[in-house]
Design a protein around this motif. Structure first.
Motif, PDB file in Angstrom:
ATOM      1  N   ASP A 137       0.837  -1.201   0.000  1.00 24.71           N
ATOM      2  CA  ASP A 137       0.000   0.000   0.000  1.00 24.71           C
ATOM      3  C   ASP A 137       0.875   1.256   0.000  1.00 24.71           C
ATOM      4  O   ASP A 137       0.528   2.251  -0.629  1.00 24.71           O
ATOM      5  N   LEU A 138       2.014   1.181   0.714  1.00 20.50           N
ATOM      6  CA  LEU A 138       2.909   2.338   0.739  1.00 20.50           C
ATOM      7  C   LEU A 138       3.511   2.568  -0.639  1.00 20.50           C
ATOM      8  O   LEU A 138       3.682   3.704  -1.075  1.00 20.50           O
ATOM      9  N   LEU A 139       3.809   1.465  -1.323  1.00 22.00           N
ATOM     10  CA  LEU A 139       4.390   1.586  -2.657  1.00 22.00           C
ATOM     11  C   LEU A 139       3.396   2.285  -3.589  1.00 22.00           C
ATOM     12  O   LEU A 139       3.761   3.150  -4.387  1.00 22.00           O
ATOM     13  N   VAL A 140       2.121   1.915  -3.474  1.00 24.87           N
ATOM     14  CA  VAL A 140       1.073   2.564  -4.268  1.00 24.87           C
ATOM     15  C   VAL A 140       1.022   4.050  -3.928  1.00 24.87           C
ATOM     16  O   VAL A 140       0.964   4.901  -4.823  1.00 24.87           O
ATOM     17  N   GLY A 141       1.079   4.361  -2.633  1.00 25.07           N
ATOM     18  CA  GLY A 141       1.054   5.763  -2.212  1.00 25.07           C
ATOM     19  C   GLY A 141       2.217   6.540  -2.803  1.00 25.07           C
ATOM     20  O   GLY A 141       2.062   7.671  -3.266  1.00 25.07           O
ATOM     21  N   TRP A 142       3.356   5.891  -2.839  1.00 21.00           N
ATOM     22  CA  TRP A 142       4.536   6.538  -3.423  1.00 21.00           C
ATOM     23  C   TRP A 142       4.347   6.724  -4.931  1.00 21.00           C
ATOM     24  O   TRP A 142       4.639   7.779  -5.485  1.00 21.00           O
ATOM     25  N   ALA A 143       3.819   5.701  -5.582  1.00 26.76           N
ATOM     26  CA  ALA A 143       3.620   5.773  -7.037  1.00 26.76           C
ATOM     27  C   ALA A 143       2.701   6.931  -7.389  1.00 26.76           C
ATOM     28  O   ALA A 143       2.901   7.634  -8.380  1.00 26.76           O
ATOM     29  N   PRO A 212      -6.126   2.035  -0.948  1.00 28.01           N
ATOM     30  CA  PRO A 212      -5.589   0.681  -0.775  1.00 28.01           C
ATOM     31  C   PRO A 212      -5.138   0.054  -2.093  1.00 28.01           C
ATOM     32  O   PRO A 212      -5.817   0.216  -3.118  1.00 28.01           O
ATOM     33  N   ALA A 213      -4.043  -0.664  -2.039  1.00 28.61           N
ATOM     34  CA  ALA A 213      -3.510  -1.331  -3.238  1.00 28.61           C
ATOM     35  C   ALA A 213      -4.514  -2.339  -3.769  1.00 28.61           C
ATOM     36  O   ALA A 213      -4.729  -2.433  -4.981  1.00 28.61           O
ATOM     37  N   HIS A 214      -5.165  -3.105  -2.876  1.00 30.73           N
ATOM     38  CA  HIS A 214      -6.033  -4.177  -3.366  1.00 30.73           C
ATOM     39  C   HIS A 214      -7.263  -3.615  -4.074  1.00 30.73           C
ATOM     40  O   HIS A 214      -7.794  -4.220  -4.995  1.00 30.73           O
ATOM     41  N   VAL A 215      -7.723  -2.424  -3.634  1.00 35.45           N
ATOM     42  CA  VAL A 215      -8.892  -1.833  -4.293  1.00 35.45           C
ATOM     43  C   VAL A 215      -8.522  -1.343  -5.689  1.00 35.45           C
ATOM     44  O   VAL A 215      -9.218  -1.612  -6.671  1.00 35.45           O
ATOM     45  N   LEU A 216      -7.377  -0.631  -5.776  1.00 36.25           N
ATOM     46  CA  LEU A 216      -6.968  -0.137  -7.090  1.00 36.25           C
ATOM     47  C   LEU A 216      -6.691  -1.304  -8.039  1.00 36.25           C
ATOM     48  O   LEU A 216      -7.040  -1.257  -9.227  1.00 36.25           O
ATOM     49  N   ALA A 217      -6.063  -2.375  -7.496  1.00 34.76           N
ATOM     50  CA  ALA A 217      -5.773  -3.545  -8.323  1.00 34.76           C
ATOM     51  C   ALA A 217      -7.068  -4.138  -8.860  1.00 34.76           C
ATOM     52  O   ALA A 217      -7.194  -4.445 -10.050  1.00 34.76           O
ATOM     53  N   GLU A 218      -8.034  -4.286  -7.983  1.00 35.98           N
ATOM     54  CA  GLU A 218      -9.308  -4.874  -8.392  1.00 35.98           C
ATOM     55  C   GLU A 218      -9.957  -4.030  -9.489  1.00 35.98           C
ATOM     56  O   GLU A 218     -10.487  -4.550 -10.470  1.00 35.98           O
ATOM     57  N   GLN A 219      -9.894  -2.704  -9.314  1.00 33.90           N
ATOM     58  CA  GLN A 219     -10.513  -1.823 -10.304  1.00 33.90           C
ATOM     59  C   GLN A 219      -9.765  -1.900 -11.630  1.00 33.90           C
ATOM     60  O   GLN A 219     -10.358  -1.674 -12.684  1.00 33.90           O
ATOM     61  N   ALA A 220      -8.453  -2.202 -11.566  1.00 37.64           N
ATOM     62  CA  ALA A 220      -7.689  -2.326 -12.800  1.00 37.64           C
ATOM     63  C   ALA A 220      -7.829  -3.721 -13.390  1.00 37.64           C
ATOM     64  O   ALA A 220      -7.287  -4.011 -14.457  1.00 37.64           O
ATOM     65  N   ILE A 228       1.290  -4.890  -7.949  1.00 40.56           N
ATOM     66  CA  ILE A 228       2.557  -4.473  -7.362  1.00 40.56           C
ATOM     67  C   ILE A 228       3.716  -4.795  -8.307  1.00 40.56           C
ATOM     68  O   ILE A 228       4.645  -4.004  -8.482  1.00 40.56           O
ATOM     69  N   GLN A 229       3.591  -5.969  -8.950  1.00 43.99           N
ATOM     70  CA  GLN A 229       4.650  -6.352  -9.901  1.00 43.99           C
ATOM     71  C   GLN A 229       4.741  -5.333 -11.035  1.00 43.99           C
ATOM     72  O   GLN A 229       5.826  -4.937 -11.450  1.00 43.99           O
ATOM     73  N   VAL A 230       3.581  -4.889 -11.523  1.00 45.83           N
ATOM     74  CA  VAL A 230       3.554  -3.865 -12.576  1.00 45.83           C
ATOM     75  C   VAL A 230       4.270  -2.604 -12.097  1.00 45.83           C
ATOM     76  O   VAL A 230       5.110  -2.032 -12.805  1.00 45.83           O
ATOM     77  N   LEU A 231       3.958  -2.205 -10.856  1.00 48.62           N
ATOM     78  CA  LEU A 231       4.582  -0.993 -10.313  1.00 48.62           C
ATOM     79  C   LEU A 231       6.098  -1.161 -10.273  1.00 48.62           C
ATOM     80  O   LEU A 231       6.864  -0.243 -10.570  1.00 48.62           O
ATOM     81  N   MET A 232       6.551  -2.351  -9.875  1.00 50.01           N
ATOM     82  CA  MET A 232       7.984  -2.563  -9.726  1.00 50.01           C
ATOM     83  C   MET A 232       8.674  -2.667 -11.077  1.00 50.01           C
ATOM     84  O   MET A 232       9.828  -2.265 -11.232  1.00 50.01           O
ATOM     85  N   PRO A 245       1.455   3.861 -22.913  1.00 52.18           N
ATOM     86  CA  PRO A 245       1.065   3.768 -21.501  1.00 52.18           C
ATOM     87  C   PRO A 245       0.859   2.323 -21.078  1.00 52.18           C
ATOM     88  O   PRO A 245       0.434   1.487 -21.872  1.00 52.18           O
ATOM     89  N   ASN A 246       1.199   2.032 -19.824  1.00 53.52           N
ATOM     90  CA  ASN A 246       0.937   0.722 -19.259  1.00 53.52           C
ATOM     91  C   ASN A 246      -0.546   0.604 -18.945  1.00 53.52           C
ATOM     92  O   ASN A 246      -1.100   1.389 -18.178  1.00 53.52           O
TER      93      ASN A 246
END
Lengths: 601, 513, 335
Positions: A137-143, A212-220, A228-232, A245-246
Motif C-alpha cells: 500500500d505504501l508503494l502505491v502511495g509513493w507511485a 488501498p492497493a487491493h482496491v486499485l488492483a481490483e478496479q484495474a 505491485i509487480q507492474v509498479l515494480m 502507456p501501461n
C-alpha cells in the motif's frame, strides 16, 4: 329467483372484494415496527459544515475541496498530496507541528546525504474491509505521490499532454518525491525505504498511505500481486522518450482520478475502505454524510460515540438557528461578526481562533505606475491597516492584530524575528504626509483588483480608497466577481486577495516569490530572492530554513512588495451537548479532533 | 377533443423547445463556467480547464451546444431505456442522477403548498365575499395585501426565529400556556366566529360567548393534560370529529333537508369510527401504500353506501358519503400520527425539539411510516407555510372578487328570485362559476410557487431543485440549470394544459376546439 | 385555444351601463373622482410619492447632490446603533445607525430605495409599454399575427419570473452593468401577463361599433389601435402596471437576496437585507429598515393599484350591504 340471484352475485362480489383487499394489504404492509429509530447506544454527534462532499479522494484537482479534506482526514486515505490524517503517517497539532501518528506506524530520516527516509507500518494493521495494510500500500502511495511513471510533456497553454502519459492527476505537486528512486520494500513486507535524489525540505509531509492497493488492483482488473509487480517493473517515465502507456497502471490511475467522485451513496463498498478510526456509512445527497466506527481500526483514536454526522448547511444563519434549535451539536460557519454576536446572544459556546489564511495587498510590478519605488512606498504608506483590521476583524476577534509578515503567522516562533527584519510594523497607521512627500505633487492613478462578492475585500477596498485619495492617489475600482480570472492577466496596479496555507510545508515560497512562479501574479522578480527560495527548498536544517525565510520576508519588504493585511478569523460553536471541541486553523477545521469529542451528559 | 389535445401537445412541445433554447443561450452567456478554475494552482489549471471544456463541450458556441444538449435530453423520451442524458455538472456528476432526489423535495413542498393555498384561499375568499365589508373582510383584505408585499425570505426568517425555536422551547418547558395567552386566543376565536356566523347583535354575542368559552376551556384542558406532549384525538375526539364532518358535509353538499344524504353521511361516519378501532393493529404494520389503499377503499365504500341509499338523487348522497368517510379517515390517520408523536419527540436524534429549521429530513432517522411521516412534517411545515402564504393571499383576493362578481350576475338574481335557498345559490350556481378564474390562476401560480421555492429552499437549507438552480447559476453550471428548467417548464405547461381542460369542464360556453 | 378571462381585472364596463354617466362628466373625470373617494389609496399614493422624493433628494441623484450629510460610500467613525429618537424627536448623527464598517445606514437605505424604485418604475413602465404594444397588435390583427405573438408570450411565460430574472441578473451583474441595464433587461422579460390581458381586451373592443365607425371613416390601423381602442383599454393597462410594479420590487429584492440582482458597492433594499440577514438578532436595525421600506413600498403600490381598480371598475362595490344582510339572514334561517 332474480332476488336470490342478485344476492348471490352481490355476496360473491363482496367475497371477491374482501379477498383482493386482504391480498393487497398483505402485499403492502411492512414486517412490523422497529419501534422508532435505530440510533445506536453510544450516541450521535452532528456537525454543520458549509460545503458539500463531492469526492472520497481529496487529492485530485477537482476533489481538492475543504469538506472532502475532512472526510479524508477522518477516514485516513489522503496520501502525500492530501496531507495529515488520522489514518496516515502524521497529524498536525494546534501549532501546526507535525506529529507522527503512532497508531499507523513510524517514519524517520536515516541519512542526510542522500536524504533517506524509512517508513515502518505497525504489525497487524487492517483496512476496514479486513485486508492487511502492508508496504504494498505504501508503494502505491509513493507511485501516486511521486509521479514516477509520468512521461507526459504538457502543453504550456492548454495543459493537455502533447506526448506521453500523465497517470495520477494530483491537486498538489510532485515536488520532492519526484526525485526519489524506486523504493525498497523490507523483508517483513511492512517497511519501505525512500532515497531522495536531492535534499527536500518537506520530507516529513510524505504520507505514503493513499488508497488501498487491493482496491486499485481490483478496479484495474488484476490481483494485488500483479499490480505491485507492474509498479515494480514499469520503468521511470521520461518525457523526452514517451512510451506506450501501461494498461494496468492507466486503468488504476483513471479510477483513482475520477472513480472516487460521487453524487449518491456509492454502491461499490470498496470505495469506502478506510484506515482511520471513521468510515463513511451513509450519505444523503446535499444533506448529510454519516460516519461510523471503523471496526478494524486498532489505534487509540477511537471515538467515544457511535456516529458522526456532517450536515451541509451553506448559510451561516441557518447553522446558528439549527444549533440553537438542537438540530446539530456543533457548527463550523463562515466567520462574521454578526454570526458571532448571534451565537453569543443565543448563549452558545463559541470557539474562536485564527485561520491559516491571510488577506494581503500586492503591488503589480508589471504595471508602469509602480515602476518607481517611491510611488510603491508612498502607496503602501497610505494603507490604513489598523482601521481595516478594526472594522473587519476586531468585531469577530477582539485580540486580533495587524499581520506583519508575508510568510509567518504570530503563532510561529520566527514571527518576531521576521517582523524585526521586514519592518512591516511601521505600516500599521497610514502616513499621509510621508506619502505626499514621496509623491511630490504627482497624482498617480491606481487600479485595484478585488473580489466584489467578498464583503471583507469590498470593505478593505473602500477603506484604502478613502485613505489613498487623501494623499493624492486617484483610485480606480477594478473590482470584479471574476477577479480570479483577471488575477494572472495583470490589467491592474494593485490587488487585494487571500492566500491559504496548509500550515506545514514550504512549497508556497517558490510559487509566490520566485520569478515566474505559479502564484507570482504580480510579476515580482528579484534574483537574490530567487536564490534564497531555491536554497530553502533543499534546506534540511530547520534553524537555517527559518533564517532563510526571514531573509526572504525582509528582502521582499525592502522592494515594497505589498502589505499583509490580516489573518482571517475562524469560529466553531457548540450548544453544550458536545465536549472537547477545540479550535484548529487549517482546512481540516472542526473535525481535526473529532476522535476526542464526547457527548455531554 | 382528441385533435384538440394533440394540437395542444404539439404546440406545448414547440413552446418548450423555444423556451429551452432561450434559457440555454441566456444562461450560457450569464457568466464564465471556468471561473472557479482560473487563478488556481497553475500546475493543474490548464489541465483542469481543458478537461472541463472537453467534458462540457465548452468549445462549441452556446446556440450549437443547445442541439447537443437537446440530443441527450431527447433520450429521456425513450421509455424504460434509462438512457436519459442531461449532461454533467461542473463536478462531473450526471444531472439525470441528481435531479430526481432534488425534484422529490421540491415537488413535495410545492404540491402541499399549492393544495393548502387553494383550499384555504378559496374558503377564506368565499367567507370574505359573503361577509363583505365586515371586520373580518377588512382584516383579511389588509392581511392579504400585507402578504402580497412581503418578501418570502423575510417570512421564512421570522418563522424560523419565532415559530420553530419558540414552539420547541414551549414543548421543552412542559407545554404550559400562560393564562393571558389562553384568554387572548379565546377572545380572538370568539370574534372570528361571531363574524362568520353573523346575524343580529344578540346572536352574535351568544356566538361570541360560546365560542370564546369553548376555545378557552379546550386550550386550558390541553395545557393541563400535557396534550402537546402526548397529543391524540382519542375515541371521544374521533366521535365528535366524525359527527361534525358528517353534518357539515351534508350541509354543504345537499342541505340537511336531504334525509338520504344525511343517512349516508351518518353511516359513513359510523363506519369510519368503527375503522378507528378495527384498523389500529393494521396501522402498526402499515406502509404508505397500505394507507393509500385503505383510504381509497373507504372512499369506495362511501360511494357505495350513497349509491345504495341515494334513491332518486344518487349523486348527492354518493358525494356526501365519499367526502364524509374520506375526511373522517384523515382524522383517524391524524390520530395515529399523534400517537407516534411522543416516540418521535423523545427519540435520541430529535431530543425533544421536533420543529426543524434546516433540511427536509433528519439524517439517519429510520422508523415506520408514522415516524418518518412526522419527520417530514416537522421539516416541511415551516417552508410550506412560508411558500403558501403569498399564494394564499392571491387566491383569497381572486376568490373574493370572483364570487362578488358572480353574485351580481343576473342568473343569481333569478335563482334567488325563484326562491332557491341561499345554500343552493352559493354552492350550486355561484361556486362553480367562481372556480373558472381560479383554474387559470392555479396554472400561473404553480409556476410562481416553483420560482418561490428557489428562495424558500435557500433559507431552509433544503436541497431541492430551487437550491440546485440557484447555486448552479452562480457557477454558470449550465446543465443542472437546464435540468431544473426542463422540470419546471414541463410542470408549468402541464398545469396550463390542465387549466384549459378544467376551464372547458367548468364553463360550457368555452368550446374545446 | 387559449382562455383569457381575468376576474381581478374585469373587462371594461360599457359606458351606458354606468348610472353616473347621465351626469355628463367625462370618463376620465369620473374615474379620477372615484379614485379620490378611496381614502386609503389616495393616502398611499401621496405617501409613495413622498418616500420617493425623500429618498432621491436625500442622497442626491446623478450629478445633483443630496441634502443628507453622509454619502453611502464613505466610512465614518463607528457608532453603531441608530441615533433616531422619536420622543423627544431628534435625528442624531446616524438616524438609522451604521453598517458593519461604519457607513451611514440612512444614506445606504435611501440609496437602496432609489435603486429599488428605479427597478420598479422601469419594469412597471417599460414592461407595460412592451406588453401593451404586443397585446394590442395581437388582439387587433388576430389571425397569424396573434398566433405568433401569443406563442412567443407562451414561451416566455413558461419560465418563472425569478428564474429568468436570475439568469438575466447574473448576466447583467457579471458584466458589471448597472441598475439601469439590469432593470431594462428585467422589463424585457416581464411583459407577458399584460400582453395577454391587453390582447383579450382588444379582442372584445375591436368588435364594437365605434371601431367599425372609425374604420369606415378611413382611419389607419395604427390610429384605430392607439387613438380609439387603447383609451378604452387604459383601465386594464394601468391597473396591471401597478401590479407589475409591486411585484417588480419583490422580484428585485428576491434576486438581490439570491445574489443575482444589484451588486455592491451599489445598494438596493434586497441587497441590504441579504447582506445583513446575519445581523437579524444582533443589530436588528440593519435588517428592519430595509425590510420596512420593501414591505411599505410594495404595500403602498398595491393599495394604489386597488384604488385604481375600483375606480376603473366599480361593479364589485355594487354588492350592497342590504343585499348582503338578506343573504346572511337566509343562511341563518336555513342553518
Amino acid at each position: 329467483m332474480t332476488n336470490t340471484n342478485r344476492w348471490a352475485r352481490r355476496s360473491a362480489a363482496a367475497v371477491a372484494a374482501a379477498g383482493v383487499t386482504a391480498l393487497v394489504l398483505a402485499g403492502c404492509t411492512t414486517g412490523g415496527t422497529e419501534g422508532g429509530d435505530d440510533a445506536a447506544e453510544g450516541g450521535t454527534i452532528t456537525v454543520a459544515v458549509t460545503n458539500e462532499v463531492t469526492s472520497l479522494n481529496g487529492s485530485t484537482p477537482q476533489g481538492n475541496l475543504d469538506t472532502n479534506g475532512m472526510v479524508g482526514y477522518l477516514t485516513g486515505t489522503t496520501g502525500s498530496s492530501g496531507g495529515a490524517s488520522l489514518g496516515g503517517f502524521y497529524t498536525l497539532d494546534e501549532e501546526f507541528n507535525i506529529v507522527h501518528n503512532d497508531n499507523i506506524g513510524t517514519y524517520e530520516k536515516t541519512a542526510d546525504d542522500p536524504l533517506t527516509v524509512e517508513y515502518k507500518l505497525n504489525d497487524g494493521l487492517k483496512w476496514s474491509d479486513g485486508e492487511d495494510i502492508t508496504a504494498d500500500d505504501l508503494l502505491v502511495g509513493w507511485a501516486i505521490g511521486s509521479g514516477y511513471y509520468n512521461d507526459a510533456t504538457l502543453d504550456e497553454a492548454t495543459g493537455e499532454p502533447t506526448s506521453g502519459t500523465q497517470y495520477f492527476q494530483l491537486a498538489g505537486s510532485t515536488d520532492g518525491l519526484d526525485t526519489t528512486a524506486m523504493p525498497e520494500i523490507s523483508e517483513d513486507g511492512l517497511g519501505l525505504t525512500l532515497v531522495y535524489g536531492e535534499p527536500f525540505v518537506d520530507w516529513e509531509l510524505g504520507n505514503l498511505l493513499d488508497k488501498p492497493a487491493h482496491v486499485l488492483a481490483e478496479q484495474a482488473g488484476v490481483t494485488e500481486e500483479e499490480f505491485i509487480q507492474v509498479l515494480m517493473d514499469t520503468p521511470k517515465g521520461d518525457p523526452a522518450n514517451p512510451v506506450e502507456p501501461n494498461e494496468t497502471l492507466k486503468a488504476a490511475a483513471d479510477f483513482w482520478n475520477t472513480g472516487y467522485d460521487f453524487t449518491s451513496m456509492p454502491t461499490d463498498e470498496s470505495l469506502l475502505v478506510a484506515s482511520g478510526p471513521f468510515i463513511m456509512s451513509d450519505y444523503t445527497p446535499n444533506q448529510s454524510m454519516t460516519f461510523s466506527k471503523n471496526p478494524e481500526y486498532t489505534g487509540e483514536d477511537v471515538p467515544a460515540y457511535d456516529e458522526l454526522v456532517l450536515r451541509f448547511v451553506p448559510d451561516a444563519n441557518a447553522q446558528v438557528t439549527a444549533l440553537q434549535n438542537g438540530e446539530v451539536n456543533a457548527i463550523y460557519p463562515q466567520a462574521s461578526a454578526d454570526t458571532l454576536t448571534a451565537l453569543e446572544n443565543a448563549n452558545q459556546t463559541v470557539i474562536e481562533g485564527d485561520q491559516l489564511s491571510y488577506d494581503h495587498l500586492d503591488l503589480n510590478f508589471g504595471s508602469e505606475v509602480f515602476a518607481d519605488a517611491n510611488v510603491r512606498e508612498a502607496f503602501l504608506k497610505t494603507i490604513p491597516r489598523q482601521q481595516i483590521l478594526e472594522s473587519i476583524i476586531t468585531p469577530i476577534n477582539p485580540s486580533a492584530e495587524v499581520l506583519n509578515s508575508q510568510i509567518f503567522v504570530p503563532a510561529n516562533t520566527e514571527y518576531t524575528d521576521a517582523v524585526a527584519a521586514s519592518g512591516y510594523d511601521a505600516y500599521a497607521e497610514p502616513d499621509i504626509e510621508g506619502a505626499k512627500e514621496l509623491l511630490a505633487g504627482a497624482t498617480p492613478t491606481i487600479r485595484i483588483l478585488y473580489n466584489t462578492d467578498n464583503p471583507n475585500r469590498v470593505d478593505s477596498f473602500q477603506a484604502i480608497q478613502a485613505s489613498a485619495t487623501e494623499a493624492g492617489f486617484i483610485i480606480e475600482d477594478a473590482g470584479s466577481p471574476d477577479w480570479s480570472s483577471l488575477l494572472p492577466g495583470g490589467e491592474y496596479d494593485a490587488s487585494i486577495f487571500g492566500w491559504i496555507s496548509p500550515g506545514a510545508g514550504n512549497s508556497a515560497l517558490a510559487q509566490i516569490f520566485k520569478t515566474a512562479g505559479g502564484g507570482n501574479y504580480n510579476k515580482y522578480s528579484n534574483a537574490e530572492v530567487d536564490e534564497m527560495v531555491d536554497a530553502a527548498q533543499t534546506e534540511l536544517d530547520p534553524e537555517a530554513l527559518g533564517q532563510l525565510k526571514v531573509q526572504i520576508d525582509a528582502a521582499t519588504a525592502a522592494d515594497f512588495y505589498g502589505l499583509p493585511l490580516f489573518q482571517s478569523p475562524g469560529l466553531f460553536a457548540t450548544n453544550g451537548t458536545v465536549d472537547g471541541i477545540e479550535f484548529f486553523g487549517n482546512q481540516t477545521g472542526i473535525v481535526w479532533n473529532a476522535q476526542d469529542w464526547t457527548i455531554a451528559e | 377533443m382528441a385533435s384538440f389535445i394533440l394540437r395542444r401537445i404539439a404546440v406545448s412541445v414547440l413552446i418548450l423547445l423555444a423556451a429551452s433554447f432561450i434559457m440555454y443561450v441566456l444562461a450560457a452567456n450569464s457568466g464564465d463556467p471556468l471561473r472557479d478554475l482560473r487563478g488556481g494552482n497553475p500546475a493543474t489549471e490548464a489541465q483542469l480547464i481543458a478537461a472541463r471544456t472537453a467534458a462540457l463541450d465548452l468549445d462549441v458556441p452556446a446556440p450549437l451546444r443547445w442541439f447537443l444538449w437537446l440530443g441527450g435530453a431527447a433520450q429521456c423520451l425513450i421509455p424504460f431505456a434509462n438512457s436519459c442524458d442531461l449532461g454533467l455538472t461542473l463536478n462531473n456528476a450526471e444531472v439525470a442522477t441528481i435531479l430526481p432526489s432534488a425534484m422529490l423535495s421540491t415537488l413535495q413542498l410545492v404540491t402541499v403548498a399549492t393544495l393548502s393555498a387553494i383550499l384555504l384561499g378559496v374558503v377564506v375568499g368565499i367567507v370574505t365575499a359573503l361577509r363583505q365589508y365586515s371586520g373580518f373582510d377588512l382584516t383579511i383584505t389588509f392581511v392579504s395585501f400585507f402578504l402580497f408585499s412581503l418578501p418570502s425570505f423575510l417570512v421564512a426568517v421570522l418563522l424560523k426565529e419565532f415559530i420553530a425555536i419558540g414552539f420547541n422551547n414551549f414543548l421543552q418547558q412542559g407545554g404550559a400556556i400562560p393564562a393571558v395567552t389562553v384568554i387572548v386566543i379565546a377572545i380572538v376565536a370568539g370574534l372570528i366566529w361571531q363574524v362568520l356566523i353573523g346575524g343580529p347583535l344578540r346572536r352574535r354575542l351568544t356566538v361570541f360567548a360560546i365560542s370564546a368559552v369553548a376555545t378557552g376551556v379546550v386550550l386550558g384542558y390541553m395545557a393541563v393534560s400535557e396534550w402537546f406532549q402526548n397529543p391524540g384525538l382519542g375515541p371521544v375526539g374521533i366521535l365528535v370529529g366524525v359527527a361534525v364532518v358528517a353534518i357539515v358535509t351534508t350541509l354543504l353538499v345537499s342541505g340537511l333537508g336531504n334525509r338520504r344524504a344525511l343517512t349516508t353521511a351518518g353511516i359513513s361516519a359510523a363506519l369510519a369510527f368503527v375503522a378507528y378501532f378495527a384498523l389500529q393493529g393494521l396501522f402498526d404494520i402499515s406502509s404508505v401504500w397500505t394507507l393509500l389503499f385503505v383510504f381509497l377503499a373507504t372512499v369506495v365504500v362511501g360511494l357505495a353506501i350513497g349509491w345504495l341509499l341515494g334513491g332518486p338523487d344518487r349523486g348527492q348522497s354518493m358525494r356526501a358519503g365519499a367526502i364524509t368517510i374520506g375526511v373522517s379517515m384523515v382524522l383517524v390517520f391524524l390520530d395515529r400520527f399523534m400517537q407516534s408523536w411522543p416516540d418521535y419527540v423523545n427519540s435520541s436524534r430529535i431530543n425533544g425539539r421536533p420543529i426543524a429549521t434546516i433540511g427536509s429530513q433528519t439524517p439517519g432517522f429510520n422508523g415506520d411510516v408514522w415516524l418518518t411521516g412526522i419527520d417530514s412534517f416537522t421539516h416541511l411545515l415551516l417552508p410550506t407555510i412560508a411558500l403558501l402564504l403569498i399564494s394564499f393571499a392571491q387566491y383569497t383576493r381572486y376568490a373574493r372578487a370572483g364570487l362578488l362578481e358572480v353574485l351580481n350576475q343576473d342568473y343569481i338574481r333569478t335563482a334567488r328570485a325563484k326562491g332557491l335557498p341561499e345554500r343552493t345559490v352559493v354552492m350550486r350556481h355561484a361556486f362553480r362559476n367562481m372556480l373558472i378564474p381560479i383554474a387559470t390562476i392555479v396554472a400561473t401560480d404553480v409556476g410562481a410557487l416553483l420560482g418561490g421555492a428557489v428562495i424558500t429552499e435557500r433559507v431552509f437549507a433544503i436541497s431541492g431543485m430551487g437550491n440546485l438552480f440557484a447555486t448552479s447559476l452562480g457557477r454558470t453550471d449550465l446543465n443542472p440549470v437546464m435540468g431544473y428548467f426542463l422540470v419546471i417548464a414541463i410542470v408549468a405547461i402541464t398545469f396550463n394544459f390542465l387549466a384549459d381542460l378544467a376551464y372547458a369542464a367548468l364553463d360550457p360556453r368555452v368550446r374545446v376546439r | 385555444m387559449s382562455v383569457n378571462i381575468q376576474l381581478g381585472v374585469p373587462t371594461q364596463p360599457e359606458p351606458e351601463d354606468r348610472p353616473d354617466a347621465v351626469v355628463g362628466k367625462s370618463q376620465g373625470r369620473l374615474i379620477f373622482e372615484r379614485f379620490l373617494q378611496n381614502r386609503i389609496s389616495v393616502v398611499s399614493l401621496v405617501l409613495f410619492v413622498l418616500v420617493i422624493v425623500f429618498a432621491f433628494s436625500a442622497t442626491g441623484f446623478g450629478p445633483i447632490p443630496g441634502w443628507w450629510k453622509h454619502s453611502f460610500t464613505s466610512l465614518n467613525a463607528q457608532a453603531g446603533a441608530p441615533s433616531l429618537s422619536l420622543w423627544p424627536f431628534s435625528l442624531g448623527d446616524h438616524p438609522f445607525g451604521q453598517n458593519r464598517i461604519g457607513v451611514d445606514y440612512f444614506a445606504l437605505v435611501m440609496r437602496g430605495i432609489q435603486n429599488s424604485v428605479i427597478v420598479m418604475l422601469v419594469i412597471g413602465g417599460l414592461g407595460t409599454v412592451v406588453g401593451t404594444v404586443i397585446g394590442a397588435i395581437a388582439g387587433y390583427y388576430r389571425g397569424w399575427v396573434d398566433a405568433v405573438l401569443m406563442r412567443i408570450t407562451d414561451v416566455f411565460i413558461v419560465i418563472p419570473a425569478i428564474v429568468i430574472g436570475a439568469v438575466v441578473g447574473q448576466t447583467a451583474g457579471s458584466s458589471g452593468l448597472g441598475v439601469w441595464v439590469l432593470s431594462i433587461l428585467l422589463a424585457l422579460v416581464s411583459w407577458m401577463s399584460i400582453a395577454r390581458l391587453v390582447r383579450a381586451e382588444f379582442l372584445s373592443l375591436r368588435e364594437r361599433e365605434f371601431v367599425e365607425a372609425a374604420r369606415v371613416a378611413g382611419a389607419s390601423d395604427m390610429r384605430i389601435i392607439f387613438k380609439h381602442i387603447l383609451p378604452n383599454a387604459v383601465g386594464v393597462v394601468i391597473v396591471s402596471a401597478t401590479l407589475l410594479a409591486a411585484s417588480a420590487i419583490l422580484l428585485e429584492t428576491g434576486l438581490s437576496y439570491l445574489g443575482y440582482g444589484i451588486r455592491p458597492p451599489e445598494s438596493s433594499l434586497g441587497l441590504l437585507i441579504s447582506d445583513n440577514q446575519s445581523a437579524f438578532s444582533t443589530r436588528p436595525w440593519l435588517y428592519w429598515w430595509p425590510a420596512l421600506f420593501i414591505v411599505g413600498l410594495a404595500l403602498l403600490v398595491n393599495f394604489v393599484g386597488d384604488g385604481l381598480r375600483d375606480a376603473f371598475d366599480p361593479r364589485q362595490k355594487r354588492f350592497k350591504r342590504r343585499k348582503m344582510r338578506e343573504i346572511t339572514d337566509t343562511v341563518a334561517k336555513r342553518s
